[in-house]
Design a protein around this motif. Sequence first.
Motif, PDB file in Angstrom:
ATOM      1  N   MET A  26       0.821  -1.209   0.000  1.00  0.00           N
ATOM      2  CA  MET A  26       0.000   0.000   0.000  1.00  0.00           C
ATOM      3  C   MET A  26       0.858   1.263   0.000  1.00  0.00           C
ATOM      4  O   MET A  26       0.466   2.288  -0.563  1.00  0.00           O
ATOM      5  N   LEU A  27       2.010   1.190   0.640  1.00  0.00           N
ATOM      6  CA  LEU A  27       2.858   2.375   0.806  1.00  0.00           C
ATOM      7  C   LEU A  27       4.074   2.409  -0.118  1.00  0.00           C
ATOM      8  O   LEU A  27       4.839   3.374  -0.097  1.00  0.00           O
ATOM      9  N   GLY A  28       4.269   1.360  -0.905  1.00  0.00           N
ATOM     10  CA  GLY A  28       5.431   1.306  -1.785  1.00  0.00           C
ATOM     11  C   GLY A  28       6.732   1.141  -1.032  1.00  0.00           C
ATOM     12  O   GLY A  28       7.775   1.672  -1.432  1.00  0.00           O
ATOM     13  N   LEU A  29       6.675   0.406   0.089  1.00  0.00           N
ATOM     14  CA  LEU A  29       7.855   0.146   0.905  1.00  0.00           C
ATOM     15  C   LEU A  29       8.162  -1.343   0.886  1.00  0.00           C
ATOM     16  O   LEU A  29       7.350  -2.154   0.430  1.00  0.00           O
ATOM     17  N   SER A  30       9.321  -1.696   1.439  1.00  0.00           N
ATOM     18  CA  SER A  30       9.619  -3.121   1.579  1.00  0.00           C
ATOM     19  C   SER A  30       8.937  -3.646   2.851  1.00  0.00           C
ATOM     20  O   SER A  30       8.646  -2.875   3.773  1.00  0.00           O
ATOM     21  N   GLU A  31       8.714  -4.928   2.880  1.00  0.00           N
ATOM     22  CA  GLU A  31       8.110  -5.551   4.063  1.00  0.00           C
ATOM     23  C   GLU A  31       9.006  -5.357   5.282  1.00  0.00           C
ATOM     24  O   GLU A  31       8.519  -5.119   6.391  1.00  0.00           O
ATOM     25  N   ASN A  32      10.328  -5.424   5.090  1.00  0.00           N
ATOM     26  CA  ASN A  32      11.267  -5.226   6.196  1.00  0.00           C
ATOM     27  C   ASN A  32      11.193  -3.807   6.748  1.00  0.00           C
ATOM     28  O   ASN A  32      11.310  -3.603   7.965  1.00  0.00           O
ATOM     29  N   GLU A  33      10.994  -2.809   5.888  1.00  0.00           N
ATOM     30  CA  GLU A  33      10.863  -1.425   6.358  1.00  0.00           C
ATOM     31  C   GLU A  33       9.609  -1.270   7.225  1.00  0.00           C
ATOM     32  O   GLU A  33       9.659  -0.635   8.283  1.00  0.00           O
ATOM     33  N   VAL A  34       8.526  -1.866   6.789  1.00  0.00           N
ATOM     34  CA  VAL A  34       7.278  -1.786   7.551  1.00  0.00           C
ATOM     35  C   VAL A  34       7.432  -2.518   8.876  1.00  0.00           C
ATOM     36  O   VAL A  34       7.048  -2.005   9.928  1.00  0.00           O
ATOM     37  N   ARG A  35       8.006  -3.706   8.839  1.00  0.00           N
ATOM     38  CA  ARG A  35       8.217  -4.491  10.062  1.00  0.00           C
ATOM     39  C   ARG A  35       9.071  -3.706  11.067  1.00  0.00           C
ATOM     40  O   ARG A  35       8.740  -3.632  12.249  1.00  0.00           O
ATOM     41  N   ALA A  36      10.142  -3.094  10.581  1.00  0.00           N
ATOM     42  CA  ALA A  36      11.036  -2.332  11.466  1.00  0.00           C
ATOM     43  C   ALA A  36      10.312  -1.129  12.064  1.00  0.00           C
ATOM     44  O   ALA A  36      10.472  -0.838  13.257  1.00  0.00           O
ATOM     45  N   GLU A  37       9.517  -0.439  11.259  1.00  0.00           N
ATOM     46  CA  GLU A  37       8.798   0.736  11.756  1.00  0.00           C
ATOM     47  C   GLU A  37       7.757   0.332  12.799  1.00  0.00           C
ATOM     48  O   GLU A  37       7.631   0.975  13.845  1.00  0.00           O
ATOM     49  N   ILE A  38       7.006  -0.731  12.536  1.00  0.00           N
ATOM     50  CA  ILE A  38       5.992  -1.190  13.499  1.00  0.00           C
ATOM     51  C   ILE A  38       6.656  -1.670  14.788  1.00  0.00           C
ATOM     52  O   ILE A  38       6.188  -1.372  15.884  1.00  0.00           O
ATOM     53  N   THR A  39       7.753  -2.378  14.681  1.00  0.00           N
ATOM     54  CA  THR A  39       8.486  -2.822  15.869  1.00  0.00           C
ATOM     55  C   THR A  39       8.949  -1.628  16.693  1.00  0.00           C
ATOM     56  O   THR A  39       8.821  -1.612  17.920  1.00  0.00           O
ATOM     57  N   ALA A  40       9.463  -0.600  16.033  1.00  0.00           N
ATOM     58  CA  ALA A  40       9.910   0.606  16.743  1.00  0.00           C
ATOM     59  C   ALA A  40       8.731   1.301  17.425  1.00  0.00           C
ATOM     60  O   ALA A  40       8.855   1.781  18.559  1.00  0.00           O
ATOM     61  N   LEU A  41       7.586   1.354  16.759  1.00  0.00           N
ATOM     62  CA  LEU A  41       6.387   1.963  17.347  1.00  0.00           C
ATOM     63  C   LEU A  41       5.906   1.171  18.563  1.00  0.00           C
ATOM     64  O   LEU A  41       5.476   1.754  19.558  1.00  0.00           O
ATOM     65  N   GLU A  42       5.991  -0.151  18.493  1.00  0.00           N
ATOM     66  CA  GLU A  42       5.601  -0.993  19.637  1.00  0.00           C
ATOM     67  C   GLU A  42       6.570  -0.811  20.802  1.00  0.00           C
ATOM     68  O   GLU A  42       6.152  -0.656  21.951  1.00  0.00           O
ATOM     69  N   GLU A  43       7.866  -0.820  20.509  1.00  0.00           N
ATOM     70  CA  GLU A  43       8.876  -0.708  21.566  1.00  0.00           C
ATOM     71  C   GLU A  43       8.855   0.658  22.245  1.00  0.00           C
ATOM     72  O   GLU A  43       9.141   0.771  23.428  1.00  0.00           O
ATOM     73  N   SER A  44       8.486   1.701  21.507  1.00  0.00           N
ATOM     74  CA  SER A  44       8.432   3.042  22.081  1.00  0.00           C
ATOM     75  C   SER A  44       7.143   3.285  22.856  1.00  0.00           C
ATOM     76  O   SER A  44       7.023   4.284  23.552  1.00  0.00           O
TER      77      SER A  44
END
Length: 164
Positions: A26-44
Motif C-alpha cells: 500500500m505504501l510502496g515500501l519493503s516488508e522489512n521497512e514496515v516491520r522495522a517501523e511497526i516494531t519501533a512503534l511498539e517498543e516506544s
Amino acid sequence: MENTTNKILHILRGNARLTNAQIAAMLGLSENEVRAEITALEESGIIAGYSAIINEEEYDKNATTAVIQLKVSPQLDNGYDAIVRKIVQNSNVEDIRLMSGGNYDLAVTVKCENFRDVATFVTANLAPMDGVLSTATHFILKRYKEKGALFPSDSDDERSLVSP
C-alpha cells in the motif's frame, strides 16, 4: 520516516489485521521497512496493543457499559496518578482518562454484567476511595460508532422513532 509513521498508524487504525506485506504494498515500501517501523512503534509505546472492535450489544445483550465521572482531590507529588493506579487494577475498568473543562477530573469506562454490578462497582470501589470527592454515572444505552467503525442500525428499535 515521520510521514511513513503517520501512514502506517493510519492504516493500522483502520485495520490492524493487515500483514506487513500488505501495508508495504500500500505504501510502496519493503516488508522489512514496515516491520522495522511497526516494531519501533511498539517498543516506544506508541502502539500499546491491538484489539478487535466488538459490537457489544450483539455479543452480550445483558452486558452494561457505563462512563463514570470522578471529581478527585489530586495528591501532593503524585497528582492524579496514585488514584488512577488503584482504579486501573479493577478488571471491569476498560478506559480511564484525565479530563478538562468540566466539573469532573477523571472519566472511567467500565463494563459489567448488569446495571446493579455497575452500581456496586461505584459504591464499593470508587466512592469510598481516598481522594474521590464525587461521582456521576452515565450508562451507555447504544453504540452507533466506535473507533471509526459504524454499527448496523436496527430500524425496528422504536426508541429512535420520533412521532409528529
